[in-house]
Design an enzyme around this catalytic site. Structure first.
Site, short mmCIF file in Angstrom:
data_model
loop_
_atom_site.label_atom_id
_atom_site.label_comp_id
_atom_site.label_asym_id
_atom_site.label_seq_id
_atom_site.Cartn_x
_atom_site.Cartn_y
_atom_site.Cartn_z
N ASN A 43 45.53 51.11 41.11
CA ASN A 43 44.82 52.31 40.64
C ASN A 43 43.63 52.64 41.55
O ASN A 43 42.87 53.56 41.28
CB ASN A 43 44.35 52.14 39.19
CG ASN A 43 43.30 51.04 39.02
OD1 ASN A 43 42.94 50.36 39.98
ND2 ASN A 43 42.84 50.87 37.80
N LEU A 44 43.49 51.87 42.63
CA LEU A 44 42.46 52.10 43.65
C LEU A 44 41.04 52.04 43.07
O LEU A 44 40.11 52.63 43.62
CB LEU A 44 42.69 53.43 44.38
CG LEU A 44 44.06 53.59 45.05
CD1 LEU A 44 44.18 54.95 45.74
CD2 LEU A 44 44.31 52.47 46.06
N TYR A 149 36.63 36.44 31.64
CA TYR A 149 37.55 36.46 32.79
C TYR A 149 38.40 35.18 32.81
O TYR A 149 39.63 35.24 32.90
CB TYR A 149 36.77 36.59 34.11
CG TYR A 149 37.62 36.33 35.32
CD1 TYR A 149 38.62 37.24 35.70
CD2 TYR A 149 37.48 35.17 36.08
CE1 TYR A 149 39.43 37.00 36.81
CE2 TYR A 149 38.28 34.92 37.19
CZ TYR A 149 39.26 35.84 37.54
OH TYR A 149 40.07 35.59 38.62
#
Length: 307
Positions: A43-44, A149
């Site tokens: 998705n850049l 995370y």
């Protein structure tokens, strides 16, 4: 099976690399694009279009979106799942988003890998171990992540394991230690190297957090790429650490970078980061014995190419 630069080679496969416009993903793309049909789903948001070679097909889309995933995974032989939200700090502020990107999307990809009978290589992280009881850390060491995370990577690993055991998926989990290399910029993988190089080359003070005795296993991105390619040539499934099996203290790292950069920068100590991991070093014997892996880029050589 080997190519000119010592990388294992693969040819004439349909390969999907999620996050292939990012730091690690784009290096995997480079290694495979000459002899395979490579597509990148990205998705850049942190990757860059300029990282994707013209020979690869870039699908600008989101790993959470079903239509994008359907397009990206159709008739694929291999999936390298590198896309993730990797910022520990961002995960602390956005745990639900972290779960969506790192866990839910991985589950969607696993289902499609199973439907396509594709080999699945999952990028996990040493963050799953949390504060290790001892080093070197082997794959069966306790997992005790200290951030959303780390928890998300562990949860995703559990789903991969489930697919291996219950659905007979051909899959490998690679737990990356501290990855660095060219094109990293301000990546979260091993930000300290980028910071120190920047400070040393601009003549600013090199800022070491705490007393600098904390250790890390820094592994060059070329060795990460090699581990990913070797994972395709092995029958092995399950979890593998990817590091060098050696560690360096943050203070030694600062001194080494200062030396290689011929820098006059002064090394100064600043406040320690709360709950910073004290010691980290990978036990890579499982990776060696199953994949024939040994690290090829020493820290000095790797740092020299960066500087």
């Amino acid at each position: 099976m080997s190519s000119h630069d010592g990388m294992p080679s693969l040819s004439e496969k349909e390969i999907l690399i999620t996050g292939g416009a990012g730091f690690i993903g784009s290096n995997i793309v480079e290694a495979l694009v000459d002899e395979n049909e490579v597509r990148v789903l990205d998705n850049l948001s942190s990757g860059s279009r300029s990282n994707v070679p013209d020979e690869a097909t870039l699908i600008e889309g989101d790993i959470r979106n079903d239509d994008d995933l359907d397009r990206a995974t159709a008739d694929v032989d291999v999936i390298f799942h590198q896309a993730a939200l990797i910022s520990v700090e961002k995960s602390m502020h956005h745990p639900e988003l972290t779960h969506d990107i790192n866990v839910t999307a991985t589950l969607k990809l696993l289902k499609r890998a199973h439907d396509e009978s594709a080999r699945f290589v999952f990028a996990s992280s040493a963050a799953v171990y949390g504060q290790p009881e001892s080093v070197p850390i082997s794959e069966d060491a306790p997992t005790n992540p200290t951030s959303p995370y780390g928890v998300s990577k562990l949860a995703a690993e559990e789903y991969v394991q489930l697919y291996i055991e219950e659905f007979d998926l051909d899959a490998v989990i690679l737990r990356y230690f501290n990855v660095y290399g060219p094109g990293q910029l301000d990546s979260d993988y091993s930000a300290v190297i980028g910071v120190f190089v920047e400070q040393a080359t601009t003549g600013n003070e090199i800022t070491v957090e705490g007393d600098g005795t904390q250790t890390r296993d820094f592994v060059h991105v070329q060795d990460i790429v090699r581990a990913n390619l070797l994972a395709l040539h092995s029958e092995a499934t399950g979890v593998f650490n990817v590091g060098t099996g050696e560690s360096v203290s943050i203070l030694e790292l600062a001194e080494t970078i200062r030396e290689i950069a011929n820098s006059e920068s002064e090394i100064v100590h600043v406040d320690a980061r709360p709950s910073d991991i004290e010691k980290s070093r990978a036990d890579i014997s499982k990776l060696k014995s199953n994949f024939g892996f040994s690290p090829s880029v020493s820290l000095e050589k790797g740092l020299a190419t960066l500087i």
